[in-house]
Enzyme design. Structure first.
Site, mmCIF file in Angstrom:
data_model
loop_
_atom_site.group_PDB
_atom_site.id
_atom_site.type_symbol
_atom_site.label_atom_id
_atom_site.label_comp_id
_atom_site.label_asym_id
_atom_site.label_seq_id
_atom_site.Cartn_x
_atom_site.Cartn_y
_atom_site.Cartn_z
ATOM 1 N N CYS A 2 0.825 -1.220 0.000
ATOM 2 C CA CYS A 2 0.000 0.000 0.000
ATOM 3 C C CYS A 2 0.853 1.262 0.000
ATOM 4 O O CYS A 2 1.901 1.319 0.651
ATOM 5 C CB CYS A 2 -0.878 0.054 1.237
ATOM 6 S SG CYS A 2 -1.930 -1.370 1.427
ATOM 7 N N ARG A 27 5.024 0.030 -6.007
ATOM 8 C CA ARG A 27 4.992 -0.807 -4.804
ATOM 9 C C ARG A 27 4.031 -1.979 -4.939
ATOM 10 O O ARG A 27 4.106 -2.923 -4.155
ATOM 11 C CB ARG A 27 4.555 0.043 -3.599
ATOM 12 C CG ARG A 27 5.521 1.146 -3.269
ATOM 13 C CD ARG A 27 4.877 2.166 -2.370
ATOM 14 N NE ARG A 27 4.711 1.695 -1.020
ATOM 15 C CZ ARG A 27 5.558 1.922 -0.029
ATOM 16 N NH1 ARG A 27 6.653 2.606 -0.254
ATOM 17 N NH2 ARG A 27 5.333 1.470 1.176
ATOM 18 N N TRP A 74 -3.005 -2.641 -1.460
ATOM 19 C CA TRP A 74 -2.654 -4.036 -1.719
ATOM 20 C C TRP A 74 -3.425 -4.832 -0.677
ATOM 21 O O TRP A 74 -3.156 -4.723 0.519
ATOM 22 C CB TRP A 74 -1.146 -4.223 -1.578
ATOM 23 C CG TRP A 74 -0.653 -5.568 -1.964
ATOM 24 C CD1 TRP A 74 -0.380 -6.016 -3.231
ATOM 25 C CD2 TRP A 74 -0.342 -6.663 -1.082
ATOM 26 N NE1 TRP A 74 0.072 -7.318 -3.188
ATOM 27 C CE2 TRP A 74 0.099 -7.740 -1.883
ATOM 28 C CE3 TRP A 74 -0.406 -6.854 0.295
ATOM 29 C CZ2 TRP A 74 0.474 -8.960 -1.357
ATOM 30 C CZ3 TRP A 74 -0.019 -8.073 0.824
ATOM 31 C CH2 TRP A 74 0.405 -9.114 -0.009
ATOM 32 N N ASN A 98 -1.623 1.719 5.646
ATOM 33 C CA ASN A 98 -0.754 0.656 5.131
ATOM 34 C C ASN A 98 -0.443 -0.252 6.314
ATOM 35 O O ASN A 98 -0.077 0.242 7.373
ATOM 36 C CB ASN A 98 0.537 1.287 4.575
ATOM 37 C CG ASN A 98 1.544 0.261 4.131
ATOM 38 O OD1 ASN A 98 1.238 -0.919 4.036
ATOM 39 N ND2 ASN A 98 2.764 0.704 3.851
ATOM 40 N N GLY A 99 -0.619 -1.561 6.144
ATOM 41 C CA GLY A 99 -0.288 -2.482 7.238
ATOM 42 C C GLY A 99 -1.514 -3.237 7.703
ATOM 43 O O GLY A 99 -2.505 -3.345 6.976
ATOM 44 N N GLU A 478 16.876 -18.462 -8.041
ATOM 45 C CA GLU A 478 16.467 -17.123 -8.488
ATOM 46 C C GLU A 478 15.769 -17.208 -9.862
ATOM 47 O O GLU A 478 14.774 -16.520 -10.107
ATOM 48 C CB GLU A 478 17.703 -16.206 -8.541
ATOM 49 C CG GLU A 478 17.513 -14.847 -9.189
ATOM 50 C CD GLU A 478 16.503 -13.933 -8.494
ATOM 51 O OE1 GLU A 478 15.943 -14.321 -7.457
ATOM 52 O OE2 GLU A 478 16.244 -12.841 -9.026
ATOM 53 N N LYS A 482 12.033 -15.867 -10.425
ATOM 54 C CA LYS A 482 11.697 -14.869 -11.455
ATOM 55 C C LYS A 482 10.619 -15.408 -12.379
ATOM 56 O O LYS A 482 9.663 -14.715 -12.698
ATOM 57 C CB LYS A 482 12.924 -14.507 -12.314
ATOM 58 C CG LYS A 482 13.971 -13.623 -11.745
ATOM 59 C CD LYS A 482 13.633 -12.160 -11.621
ATOM 60 C CE LYS A 482 13.069 -11.892 -10.257
ATOM 61 N NZ LYS A 482 13.985 -11.588 -9.205
ATOM 62 N N GLU A 485 7.134 -15.705 -10.643
ATOM 63 C CA GLU A 485 6.451 -14.476 -10.219
ATOM 64 C C GLU A 485 5.938 -13.645 -11.383
ATOM 65 O O GLU A 485 4.926 -12.960 -11.242
ATOM 66 C CB GLU A 485 7.305 -13.639 -9.273
ATOM 67 C CG GLU A 485 8.497 -12.962 -9.889
ATOM 68 C CD GLU A 485 9.280 -12.119 -8.881
ATOM 69 O OE1 GLU A 485 8.666 -11.502 -8.008
ATOM 70 O OE2 GLU A 485 10.507 -12.093 -8.984
ATOM 71 N N HIS A 501 16.891 -37.147 -5.512
ATOM 72 C CA HIS A 501 16.209 -37.487 -4.260
ATOM 73 C C HIS A 501 14.732 -37.101 -4.291
ATOM 74 O O HIS A 501 14.105 -36.994 -3.248
ATOM 75 C CB HIS A 501 16.921 -36.828 -3.076
ATOM 76 C CG HIS A 501 18.341 -37.266 -2.939
ATOM 77 N ND1 HIS A 501 18.686 -38.525 -2.512
ATOM 78 C CD2 HIS A 501 19.495 -36.638 -3.247
ATOM 79 C CE1 HIS A 501 20.001 -38.642 -2.531
ATOM 80 N NE2 HIS A 501 20.517 -37.513 -2.978
ATOM 81 N N LYS A 601 5.938 -4.512 -4.296
ATOM 82 C CA LYS A 601 7.381 -4.251 -4.383
ATOM 83 C C LYS A 601 7.995 -4.125 -2.998
ATOM 84 O O LYS A 601 9.106 -4.552 -2.758
ATOM 85 C CB LYS A 601 7.590 -2.960 -5.183
ATOM 86 C CG LYS A 601 9.039 -2.567 -5.397
ATOM 87 C CD LYS A 601 9.698 -3.477 -6.388
ATOM 88 C CE LYS A 601 11.149 -3.141 -6.646
ATOM 89 N NZ LYS A 601 11.866 -4.310 -7.216
HETATM 90 C C1 F6R Z 1 11.470 -10.996 -6.301
HETATM 91 C C2 F6R Z 1 11.460 -9.884 -5.383
HETATM 92 C C3 F6R Z 1 11.159 -10.157 -3.959
HETATM 93 C C4 F6R Z 1 12.027 -9.267 -3.053
HETATM 94 C C5 F6R Z 1 11.623 -9.450 -1.595
HETATM 95 C C6 F6R Z 1 12.487 -8.653 -0.654
HETATM 96 O O1 F6R Z 1 11.776 -10.588 -7.594
HETATM 97 O O2 F6R Z 1 11.658 -8.762 -5.767
HETATM 98 O O3 F6R Z 1 11.336 -11.503 -3.652
HETATM 99 O O4 F6R Z 1 13.358 -9.601 -3.250
HETATM 100 O O5 F6R Z 1 10.279 -9.067 -1.426
HETATM 101 O O6 F6R Z 1 12.373 -7.285 -0.889
HETATM 102 P P1 F6R Z 1 13.477 -6.283 -0.395
HETATM 103 O O7 F6R Z 1 14.722 -6.586 -1.129
HETATM 104 O O8 F6R Z 1 12.928 -4.925 -0.715
HETATM 105 O O9 F6R Z 1 13.651 -6.505 1.083
#
Ligand code: F6R
Length: 606
Positions: A2, A27, A74, A98-99, A478, A482, A485, A501, A601
């Site tokens: 949010c 965000r 959000w 927010n929260g 990773e 990626k 998501e 395994h 974000k």
């Molecule tokens: C994946 C991604 C998330 C962030 C995670 C931590 O592409 O962006 O997994 O890495 O939410 O966020 P930060 O780095 O802002 O603590």
């Protein structure tokens, strides 16, 4: 997650509120809304979905008023809908939040008994009713805010406006960031300095449990019932809205920026002439450290996972790593001679912040690798190592990840030197390998078309496996993160040796297997795992260098030849093709690449 904006302005504020919301868009959100005071009446416009929907609504039904609040939501409590969108309001008070208000049900029951009628599924509406209730009892806004802060449980930030008081706005922070912006005869509230950048560069970050009353002349800040002074700082953030340039998506722009931002970050930590790592003065003695505890979330956690391999292998420093959401509840005993390293792009991730506080309470010094040094985590750490990635707007982290890796590689080399695990010659070799990364990263980007063609095949799959060994294992994870998501294709990153395994049962011709395998000391082992996949009819996509491809390229359905580099820096380079693969698969599937569904974000709730 949010986003909050609040403006006590000189003229009508609805356009500025919309601009602020656009700056918070990165965000992640699923509905938006604004409220202003029109002749002492609270008027709202809210819409499900994108800010453009709110904009269309405002064109049809404009809002005047020089006092207003806005929100990108959000969803936590209550599905995304116009009715659940903020601001939430009574005829006396409007609130954006927010929260999570953890005790909202208890407050809601209590207020319902007093005759308050709730019309949404949200926890936020409770705050509007609680304040209204207190005002109706004759409390001043200041008294009502103090009592409300003492009644609310959970982690939140709030912006509040009061009908009949166009000169006043309130803000509050517990566990979730909120900035107060000082203008010239105008005042602002925002989730971050980025939202306020076009209006002011004078920012004050509220601290834990602070709440503030703003008028157009300034702010009075309280903590509990005490008045407190908080520093007003200058922020260097630009007011210009960050654009996509010639790119279709922020994510692709940010992938393409990597050679530059990796170079910028290297300049801050590597002396190119001496080929030596130069870190700022650390609050810990690397030579005496018994263990480093690394805590982070998501992609940042995977950067930490690579660092574990580096620090243990070249610096002989034991490293423990965990995702922050687990670490904070494990009651982990921490070494008295240890230290904690947190990694975060935003510096606001709630779980990472809580893990930091846990480690600090155990007496640990906190090192932080952050892209936003002014963030809450930055302010609570003993030392910030800054990734110079610049603002990252795409929800999927790309350039923040590779610059985190660069900083962590520099830290690993400095630690190895401090512990006598490498000599000056090896430090020079490793530093030289790091200094080569921007140029090699640019070469990797040249494989974009090849990766796009491979991604078209991957986009047809329902499940995808990524395999890697050693420091390539976190890169495999990773790659899977990626892909899932942004393309919504189920993917798993597995340690290549662990495949037999369990996940080997998944292998057939419909499950692409992406093998991340630079030719290093583990190559032969990974090669055997690749053969195991082939023997079961699996289709392999192979990322390696010329040596690796000469040996195994023929076994793969597709191979991408990456530059031959010192294996130490390979994880930084091999991160790029997995990003490009995910990007092109998502574009092929037509998903919302920059703002994938359900994701935020900056994750400021637990
Ligand atoms: C994946 C991604 C998330 C962030 C995670 C931590 O592409 O962006 O997994 O890495 O939410 O966020 P930060 O780095 O802002 O603590």
């Amino acid at each position: 997650m949010c986003g909050i904006i609040g403006i006590l302005g000189k003229g009508d504020v609805s356009n500025a509120l919309l601009d602020g919301l656009r700056r918070l868009e990165y965000r992640g959100y699923d509905s938006t809304g604004i409220a202003t005071l029109v002749n002492s009446r609270i008027e709202r416009r809210r819409a499900k979905g994108k800010i453009s929907n709110l904009e269309v609504l405002l064109q049809k039904e404009p809002l005047s008023g020089s006092t207003g609040i806005g929100h990108t939501r959000w969803a936590t409590h209550g599905r995304p809908s116009e009715n659940n969108a903020h601001p939430h309001a009574t005829d006396k008070v409007a609130v954006v939040h927010n929260g999570i208000i953890e005790n909202f049900q208890e407050l809601r029951d209590e207020l319902s008994k007093q005759g308050h009628v709730f019309t949404t599924e949200t926890d936020t509406e409770t705050v509007a009713h609680l304040l209204t209730h207190l005002l109706a009892q004759g409390k001043t806004p200041e008294q009502a805010m103090a009592i409300t802060m003492s009644r609310l449980q959970g982690a939140f930030s709030l912006a509040i406006m009061f009908a009949d008081r166009s000169d006043l706005m309130a803000g509050a922070r517990r566990g979730s960031p909120l900035a107060v912006g000082y203008g010239d005869g105008e005042m602002f509230l925002g989730s971050d300095a980025m939202a306020l950048a076009p209006y002011t560069n004078r920012i004050c970050y509220l601290e834990e449990d602070d709440w503030a009353l703003l008028t157009r002349d300034g702010a009075t800040i309280y903590n509990g019932d005490k008045r407190v002074n908080r520093e007003v700082r200058q922020t260097a953030l630009s007011g210009a809205l960050i654009g996509k340039g010639n790119y279709r998506h922020f994510m692709m722009k940010e992938i393409a920026e990597q050679p530059t931002v990796i170079g910028d970050t290297l300049q801050a930590f590597v002396n190119p002439l001496a080929r030596r790592i130069e870190l700022p003065k650390l609050p810990v003695d690397l030579a005496r450290l018994s263990r480093l505890t690394i805590v982070a979330c998501g992609t940042a956690y995977l950067a930490g996972y690579v660092a574990k391999y580096w620090l243990e292998k070249i610096a002989r420093l034991p490293v423990e790593i965990d995702v922050a959401s687990e670490f904070r509840y494990r009651a982990a005993p921490l070494d008295a001679d240890g230290a904690t390293l947190v990694i975060s792009q935003s510096g606001e991730t709630a779980d990472t912040l809580a893990a930091l506080r846990y480690a600090k309470a155990q007496g640990h010094k906190i090192l932080a690798v952050l892209n936003v040094p002014e963030s809450t985590i930055g302010r609570e750490s003993d030392l910030v190592l800054h990734t110079l990635a610049g603002p990252e707007i795409g929800v999927a982290s790309t350039k923040a990840f590779t610059t985190q890796l660069v900083v962590l590689a520099a830290l690993a080399i400095a630690t190895a030197r401090a512990r006598g695990a490498i000599d000056a010659k090896r430090e020079a070799e490793l530093s030289a390998a790091l200094l080569e990364v921007p140029a090699r990263a640019a070469e990797v980007l040249n494989h974009d078309e090849t990766l796009k063609a491979i991604a078209l095949k991957v986009a047809e799959a329902r499940d995808v496996l990524f395999l890697g060994r050693g420091a390539s294992y976190p890169i495999a994870m990773e790659g899977a993160l990626k892909l899932k998501e942004i393309s919504y294709i189920h993917a798993e990153g597995y340690a290549a040796g662990e495949m037999k395994h369990g996940p080997i049962a998944l292998i057939d011709e419909t499950v692409p297997v992406i093998v991340v395998a630079p030719s290093d000391d583990l190559f032969e082992k990974t090669a055997s795992n690749l053969q195991e996949v082939r023997a079961r009819g699996g289709r392999v996509i192979f990322f390696s260098d010329a040596d690796g491809i000469r040996r195994l390229g023929a076994e793969a359905m597709a191979a991408v030849e990456l530059p031959k580099v010192d294996p130490f820096v390979a994880p930084i380079l091999y991160a790029i093709p997995v990003q490009l693969l995910a990007y092109h698969a998502a574009v092929a599937k037509g998903t919302d690449v920059d703002q994938p569904r359900n994701l935020a974000k900056s994750v400021t709730v637990e």
